[in-house]
Design an enzyme around this catalytic site. Structure first.
Site, PDB file in Angstrom:
ATOM      1  N   GLY A  14       0.835  -1.191   0.000  1.00  0.00           N
ATOM      2  CA  GLY A  14       0.000   0.000   0.000  1.00  0.00           C
ATOM      3  C   GLY A  14       0.871   1.241   0.000  1.00  0.00           C
ATOM      4  O   GLY A  14       2.075   1.191  -0.280  1.00  0.00           O
ATOM      5  N   LYS A  39       0.400 -10.211   0.182  1.00  0.00           N
ATOM      6  CA  LYS A  39      -0.402 -11.415   0.395  1.00  0.00           C
ATOM      7  C   LYS A  39      -1.195 -11.816  -0.842  1.00  0.00           C
ATOM      8  O   LYS A  39      -1.473 -12.993  -1.055  1.00  0.00           O
ATOM      9  CB  LYS A  39      -1.341 -11.158   1.572  1.00  0.00           C
ATOM     10  N   GLN A  91     -10.887   6.930  -1.356  1.00  0.00           N
ATOM     11  CA  GLN A  91     -11.602   7.794  -2.288  1.00  0.00           C
ATOM     12  C   GLN A  91     -11.317   9.275  -2.068  1.00  0.00           C
ATOM     13  O   GLN A  91     -10.922   9.993  -2.976  1.00  0.00           O
ATOM     14  CB  GLN A  91     -13.114   7.544  -2.163  1.00  0.00           C
ATOM     15  N   GLY A 109      -9.289  11.752  -0.412  1.00  0.00           N
ATOM     16  CA  GLY A 109      -8.125  12.568  -0.726  1.00  0.00           C
ATOM     17  C   GLY A 109      -7.057  12.466   0.335  1.00  0.00           C
ATOM     18  O   GLY A 109      -7.027  11.519   1.128  1.00  0.00           O
ATOM     19  N   ARG A 126     -16.241  11.632  12.361  1.00  0.00           N
ATOM     20  CA  ARG A 126     -16.863  10.401  11.878  1.00  0.00           C
ATOM     21  C   ARG A 126     -17.584   9.618  12.973  1.00  0.00           C
ATOM     22  O   ARG A 126     -18.663   9.067  12.741  1.00  0.00           O
ATOM     23  CB  ARG A 126     -15.793   9.505  11.233  1.00  0.00           C
ATOM     24  N   SER A 178      -5.264   9.344   6.685  1.00  0.00           N
ATOM     25  CA  SER A 178      -4.643   8.018   6.627  1.00  0.00           C
ATOM     26  C   SER A 178      -3.543   7.940   5.576  1.00  0.00           C
ATOM     27  O   SER A 178      -2.431   7.473   5.857  1.00  0.00           O
ATOM     28  CB  SER A 178      -5.696   6.943   6.362  1.00  0.00           C
TER      29      SER A 178
END
EC number: 1.4.3.16
Length: 434
Positions: free
Chosen positions: A13, A34, A46, A48, A268, A369
């Protein structure tokens, strides 16, 4: 099969790819994943990437992050995130990343929940996919970096709390990777949940290995549920996310009685809890996200991925309200690391969602993130660049059989299922069955 490398990176990632690209070109890097390289949560992101607009915005960015995290963040980590945000966005752009721009050529910034200002750069509603493709294409140009797909890392090689690599399984063959430094960038825990926006292959493998080796972990109870996943009773696959940027652009949350019930741009956890209460009150499995008042042309250009996916399921979001419900989305806890992403085991680093930098606190601020993955994976790489010449490789032979490997994989699975069952308590039925 024994393989020697300088740096072993587990995961492909944003954290894994960016750390590889931030290492010196004379360092031999082996990356393991994996499944396919693209089957990571980065690819699904999605909305940004957050960034401080300038020096003046840094304190406000820090405050927004702390407030969203219920002030359980590590403030120094948050300051690092804000201070080093712009330089890493610039590096992405230099790699060829295409962010959306205004007519004058300047970056277009959007806003999401709990941000005080518009400070999120994006590439339509597929930012993560474009980030992945940009970094992956750059990695493929580097002769010092090798990616091995469809290989499952199941154990760390260590002695006296020093990491010397990892053991992995591919096509019933055991591979032993001996390295001077190892970076765990194996992602989150969503594959353990029945309902999650995550890739199903993300089953907390890094957390399991950390627990088995007594590596320090932190805040494993900090699990984020995204307020707006598309409600679809017909699929047991990963749930499709309706990006927070949809609300940032003006989307409204409505009850099934078509009444607003919450400020859409609150943190959130607050919005998710409001939706849960509304669903319980109305005995409904979803609420609505309504963007039908927006111009249809704007919707299809700003959110092409969401538009196409919903349309494929018979829902035209330019004309119809979107049924949404909260599902597991992100893991704020993880393997405890310092400001350079070092774990409590020598020569072992952790970056991205598997790590706990303390940036997010109890609730991650929207679009932080990918930024955390960039900032702290670069810090890991820079630390390795300075220290690797002083590290000797220990080619310890593990002598594992296939039966041993399968037993360890099963043990890893049981460890994390049992751990998160105890954390979730009455909500443990949200986990998959062993």
């Amino acid at each position: 099969m024994n393989i020697q490398t300088d740096v072993l990176i587990i995961g492909t990632g944003v954290a894994g790819l960016y750390s590889a690209l931030s290492l010196k070109n004379d360092i031999k890097v082996t990356m393991l994943t994996k499944s396919k390289a693209c089957e990571c949560n980065t690819y699904l992101a999605q909305g940004g990437i957050s960034t401080a607009l300038n020096k003046k915005d840094e304190p406000l960015f820090v405050d927004d992050t702390l407030r969203a995290g219920q002030y359980r963040n590590i403030k120094e980590s948050v300051k690092i995130l804000a201070a080093e945000s712009k330089q890493n966005i610039d590096t992405l752009i230099n790699f060829g990343m295409k962010f959306d721009k205004n007519e004058d050529g300047s970056l277009n910034y959007t806003r999401e929940g709990a941000h005080s200002v518009n400070r999120i750069v994006h590439s339509t509603d597929e930012t993560g996919k474009v980030v992945f493709e940009t970094l992956y294409n750059e990695v493929k140009k580097r002769p010092n970096i090798e990616i091995i797909e469809n290989i499952q890392v199941f154990d760390l090689i260590s002695e006296d709390n020093i990491c010397f690599g990892a053991s992995a399984l591919k096509n019933n063959t055991i591979y032993t990777f001996h390295s001077k430094a190892t970076i765990l960038a194996s992602g989150g825990i969503g594959g353990l949940f029945k309902n999650s926006t995550n890739q199903r292959t993300l089953t907390a493998d890094g957390i399991a290995m950390a627990l088995r080796h007594n590596i320090d972990v932190r805040d494993l109870n900090y699990i984020q549920f995204h307020p707006t996943a598309l409600y679809d009773s017909n699929t047991q696959e990963k749930k499709f996310l309706i990006s927070e940027s949809v609300r940032g652009e003006g989307g409204k949350l409505l009850s099934i009685e078509n009444e607003r019930f919450v400020d859409e741009l609150l943190p959130r956890d607050v919005v998710a809890n409001a939706i849960y209460k509304e669903e319980e009150k109305d005995n409904s499995k979803y609420v609505y996200l309504d963007i039908t008042s927006m111009d249809a042309d704007f919707i299809t250009k700003r959110f092409p991925g969401i538009y196409k996916e919903c349309l494929s399921r018979g829902l035209d979001i330019t004309k119809n309200k979107i049924p949404v419900t909260p599902v597991q989305h992100y893991f704020m806890g993880g393997i405890k690391v310092d400001f350079n992403s070092l774990t409590s085991m020598k020569n072992l680093y952790a970056c991205g969602e598997v790590s706990s930098t303390g940036v997010h606190g109890a609730n991650r601020l929207a679009s932080n993130s990918l930024l955390e993955g960039l900032v702290f994976s670069k810090r890991a790489a820079e630390n390795i660049n300075h220290s690797i010449s002083f590290i000797e490789r220990n080619e310890k032979n593990e002598n594992l059989t296939l039966s041993d490997a399968l037993s360890i994989i099963k043990c890893n699975r049981n460890i994390v299922i049992n751990k998160f069952e105890s954390i979730l308590g009455e909500k443990k039925n949200e986990l998959v069955n062993i």
